[in-house]
Design an enzyme around this catalytic site. Structure first.
Site, PDB file in Angstrom:
ATOM      1  N   ASP A 109      31.483  49.360  36.012  1.00 19.86           N
ATOM      2  CA  ASP A 109      30.475  48.354  36.361  1.00 19.86           C
ATOM      3  C   ASP A 109      30.291  48.193  37.867  1.00 19.86           C
ATOM      4  O   ASP A 109      29.301  47.635  38.315  1.00 19.86           O
ATOM      5  CB  ASP A 109      30.744  47.002  35.675  1.00 19.86           C
ATOM      6  CG  ASP A 109      32.129  46.450  35.952  1.00 19.86           C
ATOM      7  OD1 ASP A 109      32.863  47.053  36.751  1.00 19.86           O
ATOM      8  OD2 ASP A 109      32.473  45.407  35.363  1.00 19.86           O
ATOM      9  N   ARG A 110      31.240  48.696  38.660  1.00 19.29           N
ATOM     10  CA  ARG A 110      31.077  48.591  40.118  1.00 19.29           C
ATOM     11  C   ARG A 110      30.494  49.883  40.679  1.00 19.29           C
ATOM     12  O   ARG A 110      30.588  50.932  40.053  1.00 19.29           O
ATOM     13  CB  ARG A 110      32.428  48.358  40.789  1.00 19.29           C
ATOM     14  CG  ARG A 110      33.049  47.048  40.417  1.00 19.29           C
ATOM     15  CD  ARG A 110      34.310  46.810  41.203  1.00 19.29           C
ATOM     16  NE  ARG A 110      34.808  45.476  40.902  1.00 19.29           N
ATOM     17  CZ  ARG A 110      35.559  44.753  41.711  1.00 19.29           C
ATOM     18  NH1 ARG A 110      35.940  45.251  42.877  1.00 19.29           N
ATOM     19  NH2 ARG A 110      35.964  43.549  41.374  1.00 19.29           N
TER      20      ARG A 110
ATOM     21  N   LYS B  57      27.247  43.981  35.289  1.00 17.58           N
ATOM     22  CA  LYS B  57      26.883  44.832  36.412  1.00 17.58           C
ATOM     23  C   LYS B  57      27.043  46.273  35.962  1.00 17.58           C
ATOM     24  O   LYS B  57      27.752  46.552  34.996  1.00 17.58           O
ATOM     25  CB  LYS B  57      27.717  44.506  37.637  1.00 17.58           C
ATOM     26  CG  LYS B  57      29.222  44.522  37.440  1.00 17.58           C
ATOM     27  CD  LYS B  57      29.857  43.907  38.669  1.00 17.58           C
ATOM     28  CE  LYS B  57      31.365  44.046  38.679  1.00 17.58           C
ATOM     29  NZ  LYS B  57      32.027  42.956  37.951  1.00 17.58           N
TER      30      LYS B  57
ATOM     31  N   ASP C 136      36.038  50.634  34.845  1.00 17.08           N
ATOM     32  CA  ASP C 136      35.223  50.423  33.649  1.00 17.08           C
ATOM     33  C   ASP C 136      33.732  50.642  33.888  1.00 17.08           C
ATOM     34  O   ASP C 136      32.909  50.303  33.027  1.00 17.08           O
ATOM     35  CB  ASP C 136      35.473  49.031  33.076  1.00 17.08           C
ATOM     36  CG  ASP C 136      35.102  47.919  34.055  1.00 17.08           C
ATOM     37  OD1 ASP C 136      35.181  48.152  35.275  1.00 17.08           O
ATOM     38  OD2 ASP C 136      34.736  46.821  33.608  1.00 17.08           O
TER      39      ASP C 136
ATOM     40  N   ASP D 112      33.958  52.322  39.314  1.00 16.77           N
ATOM     41  CA  ASP D 112      35.338  51.857  39.132  1.00 16.77           C
ATOM     42  C   ASP D 112      35.881  52.165  37.733  1.00 16.77           C
ATOM     43  O   ASP D 112      35.261  52.899  36.965  1.00 16.77           O
ATOM     44  CB  ASP D 112      35.423  50.354  39.406  1.00 16.77           C
ATOM     45  CG  ASP D 112      34.714  49.531  38.348  1.00 16.77           C
ATOM     46  OD1 ASP D 112      33.743  50.047  37.752  1.00 16.77           O
ATOM     47  OD2 ASP D 112      35.136  48.390  38.101  1.00 16.77           O
TER      48      ASP D 112
ATOM     49  N   SER E 255      39.294  46.515  34.740  1.00 18.75           N
ATOM     50  CA  SER E 255      38.293  46.891  35.732  1.00 18.75           C
ATOM     51  C   SER E 255      38.817  47.853  36.793  1.00 18.75           C
ATOM     52  O   SER E 255      39.315  48.920  36.484  1.00 18.75           O
ATOM     53  CB  SER E 255      37.716  45.633  36.356  1.00 18.75           C
ATOM     54  OG  SER E 255      36.631  45.967  37.159  1.00 18.75           O
ATOM     55  N   HIS E 256      38.773  47.402  38.057  1.00 17.98           N
ATOM     56  CA  HIS E 256      39.143  48.266  39.177  1.00 17.98           C
ATOM     57  C   HIS E 256      40.646  48.245  39.433  1.00 17.98           C
ATOM     58  O   HIS E 256      41.121  48.921  40.336  1.00 17.98           O
ATOM     59  CB  HIS E 256      38.418  47.773  40.428  1.00 17.98           C
ATOM     60  CG  HIS E 256      38.699  46.324  40.674  1.00 17.98           C
ATOM     61  ND1 HIS E 256      38.121  45.335  39.906  1.00 17.98           N
ATOM     62  CD2 HIS E 256      39.520  45.700  41.528  1.00 17.98           C
ATOM     63  CE1 HIS E 256      38.569  44.165  40.294  1.00 17.98           C
ATOM     64  NE2 HIS E 256      39.430  44.352  41.284  1.00 17.98           N
TER      65      HIS E 256
HETATM   66  C1  G16 Z   1      35.040  40.755  38.435  1.00 14.59           C
HETATM   67  C2  G16 Z   1      33.849  39.910  38.124  1.00 14.59           C
HETATM   68  C3  G16 Z   1      32.950  39.819  39.325  1.00 14.59           C
HETATM   69  C4  G16 Z   1      33.721  39.320  40.539  1.00 14.59           C
HETATM   70  C5  G16 Z   1      34.921  40.218  40.765  1.00 14.59           C
HETATM   71  C6  G16 Z   1      35.826  39.686  41.857  1.00 14.59           C
HETATM   72  O1  G16 Z   1      34.642  42.075  38.650  1.00 14.59           O
HETATM   73  O2  G16 Z   1      33.131  40.444  37.027  1.00 14.59           O
HETATM   74  O3  G16 Z   1      31.901  38.970  39.016  1.00 14.59           O
HETATM   75  O4  G16 Z   1      32.916  39.328  41.667  1.00 14.59           O
HETATM   76  O5  G16 Z   1      35.698  40.279  39.593  1.00 14.59           O
HETATM   77  O6  G16 Z   1      36.335  38.463  41.465  1.00 14.59           O
HETATM   78  P1  G16 Z   1      37.506  37.772  42.268  1.00 14.59           P
HETATM   79  O7  G16 Z   1      36.982  37.616  43.661  1.00 14.59           O
HETATM   80  O8  G16 Z   1      37.739  36.478  41.551  1.00 14.59           O
HETATM   81  O9  G16 Z   1      38.690  38.693  42.244  1.00 14.59           O
HETATM   82  P2  G16 Z   1      35.362  43.270  37.888  1.00 14.59           P
HETATM   83  O10 G16 Z   1      34.687  44.490  38.374  1.00 14.59           O
HETATM   84  O11 G16 Z   1      36.803  43.149  38.308  1.00 14.59           O
HETATM   85  O12 G16 Z   1      35.157  42.970  36.445  1.00 14.59           O
END
Ligand code: G16
Length: 543
Positions: free
Chosen positions: A281-282, A376, A279, A277, A113-114
């Site tokens: 989704d953000r 997302k 991937d 981000d 992800s990010h």
């Molecule tokens: C992921 C999850 C999200 C979550 C985020 C932060 O996002 O898909 O639902 O809100 O992590 O999670 P945490 O607070 O446990 O670090 P992404 O964009 O990283 O896939």
């Protein structure tokens, strides 16, 4: 085709977090590491024999090698077909869409992800279900069990598949279809939104800047914003995905998307700015001189989604993760919508979306989405914003002013303390947990605690219960502080403190967020002893 059975043994730490298994890339590259986890996924989903899967990732370092391994293991497991994004690229929402569109048995997304990418940074793997959404806890629990008892995995020996070439090929008896990663997704976006209105807005001189942060949304944003909608060439910046995201941190927030923030706060700012981000989704939304926090963005989208054709009949209901600000709840209350509160993690929205209880949902962590996919979706949020601006004729700043005037303002910020000592952070939360029952009615620096508990979620669709989802303390007058540990970090622990306060006084609406939250921030420290337990006197990131 010869299937090779490789003897292996369980490897410590193969436990998916908030969103799949994320580790340092060099850990994923250790002998058997990736293979063990993929075999465990196959076990958790009852094998892949005869199944069709989707495969793609955000293009980070090791994506190309991992894709070849996963394909050889899918072939060894007897999969019928894998649909792969060209060059193994697929944004997370596009992968979710392909899974749904082609009614496959699920898919694997290679992404952290990010988190930054590169040999010394992060890699990740997650499995999405046939509904297009992240595997829910019972399935990830089975992955963990399989990974902890694994003794062998199966793989075929074969040359690399040419994933750069579109079209159909085979690997042993398994079919592989290499598809354009953008085409189907772009078609979906055109169905959801009023492209004519957005095009007219852009033709009228409205300017935008989309920062793809050297990550996967580059090709998507270029095709849709510049190609289909006619934004000026160059409106999409950092548009070529690179294995280390240009050395950057592909997290769309004011810290990591500072270049974009500087442009948007500068004298020649475009009308609209956005970033996505690693991937895709953000999202981050920013107007000329006006940053929109993720929780506010969610509330604005919920209040105005009807301007987009896909949502013109209204929303069935909405949902937010528990730590997300309750700005959404105010919209839901005024519009007579059901508003669900789920634990952090997109997987918790899946049942509500599948059951038709909600249309739109989002999180403070810069994620918003709807029932069009089961992830997302960064670009979707950007297009919904543009659709709303095009139909209302308002600027981003005007949208915010009008929104707060109608609904009041929820000041909100997340403070992250990164890479802190996990044991100490846990001790801090344990101590606070032990005091929760005694807190209601007590005065903390001039505000009286209304309620204090540890969040647990009872899924209204399947009746499952998820406990230990964050400590929350609410105050009379509407303030709230939430504490939890991140489930996505790869080094030490990340303590997240979510701070919120509400105001219905228009004179305060333009106040700086951190200033408006000053007292709540002090209360967060007083309640938990953050400095004492983490040794930090200030957070690393404030969103
Ligand atoms: C992921 C999850 C999200 C979550 C985020 C932060 O996002 O898909 O639902 O809100 O992590 O999670 P945490 O607070 O446990 O670090 P992404 O964009 O990283 O896939």
């Amino acid at each position: 085709m010869t299937v090779t059975t490789v003897k292996t043994a369980p490897i410590d730490g193969q436990v998916p977090g908030t969103s799949g298994l994320r580790k340092k890339t060099h850990i994923f590259m250790q002998p058997h590491y990736l293979e063990n986890f993929i075999q465990s996924i196959w076990t958790a989903i009852g094998g892949v024999r005869g199944k069709t899967l989707v495969l793609g990732g955000d293009g980070r370092y090791f994506n190309d090698r991992a894709a070849q391994v996963i394909l050889r293991m899918a072939a060894a497991g007897g999969a019928a077909k894998v649909i792969v994004g060209q060059s193994a690229l697929l944004s997370t929402p596009a992968a979710s869409h392909l899974i749904r569109l082609y009614k496959t048995d699920g898919g694997i997304i290679m992404s952290a992800s990010h988190n930054p990418g590169g040999p010394d940074e992060d890699f990740g793997v997650k499995f999405n279900m046939p509904n297009g959404g992240p595997a829910p806890e019972p399935v990830t629990d089975r992955m963990v069990a399989a990974a902890q008892s694994i003794s062998e995995y199966h793989i075929i020996e074969a040359q690399d598949v040419d994933l750069a070439r579109l079209g159909t090929t085979t690997l042993g008896a398994m079919q592989i279809e290499v598809v354009d990663p953008v085409a189907d997704y772009a078609e979906l976006m055109e169905k959801l939104f009023d492209f004519k209105a957005i095009k007219a807005l852009l033709d009228s001189g409205f300017t935008l800047r989309f920062d793809a942060m050297h990550a996967v949304t580059g090709p998507y944003a270029t095709a849709i914003l510049e190609g289909a909608l006619g934004a000026a060439p160059g409106s999409v910046v950092n548009a070529v995905p690179s294995p280390d995201f240009g050395g950057g941190h592909p997290d769309p927030n004011p810290i990591w998307a500072k270049d974009l923030m500087d442009v948007m706060m500068g004298p020649d700012a475009p009308d609209f700015g956005a970033a996505s981000d690693g991937d895709g989704d953000r999202n981050m939304i920013v107007g000329r001189g006006c940053y929109v926090g993720p929780s506010d963005s969610l509330a604005v989208l919920a209040a105005n989604a009807h301007f987009a054709p896909a949502y013109s009949a209204g929303l069935k209901g909405v949902a937010r993760s528990m730590p997300t600000s309750r700005a959404l709840d105010r919209v839901a209350a005024k519009r007579g919508l059901e508003c669900y509160e789920t634990p952090t993690g997109w997987k918790f929205f899946g049942n509500l979306l599948d059951d038709g209880r909600i249309t739109l949902c989002g999180e403070e962590s810069a994620g918003t989405g709807s029932d069009h996919v089961r992830e997302k979706d960064g670009l979707w949020a950007v297009l919904l914003w543009l659709n709303i601006l095009a139909r209302t004729g308002k600027s981003v700043a005007q949208m915010m002013t009008d929104h707060w005037a109608e609904f009041g303002r929820n000041f909100y910020s997340r403070h992250d303390y990164e890479a802190v000592d996990g044991a100490r952070a846990k001790e801090m939360l344990d101590r606070l947990r032990g005091r929760l029952a005694t807190l209601p009615g007590t005065d903390i620096l001039g505000a009286v605690v209304d309620s204090a508990d540890e969040f647990a979620y009872d899924d209204p669709v399947d009746g499952s219960r998820s406990t230990g989802q964050g400590l929350r303390v609410t105050f009379q007058g509407g303030g709230r502080i939430v504490y939890r540990l991140s489930g996505t970090g790869t080094v030490g622990a990340t303590l997240r403190v979510y701070i919120e306060d509400v105001s219905d006084d228009p004179a305060t609406f333009t106040k700086d967020t951190q200033l408006a939250l000053n007292d709540m921030i002090d209360r967060a420290e007083t309640l938990a002893g953050i400095a004492e337990f983490t040794g930090r006197t200030a957070p690393d990131v404030r969103t």
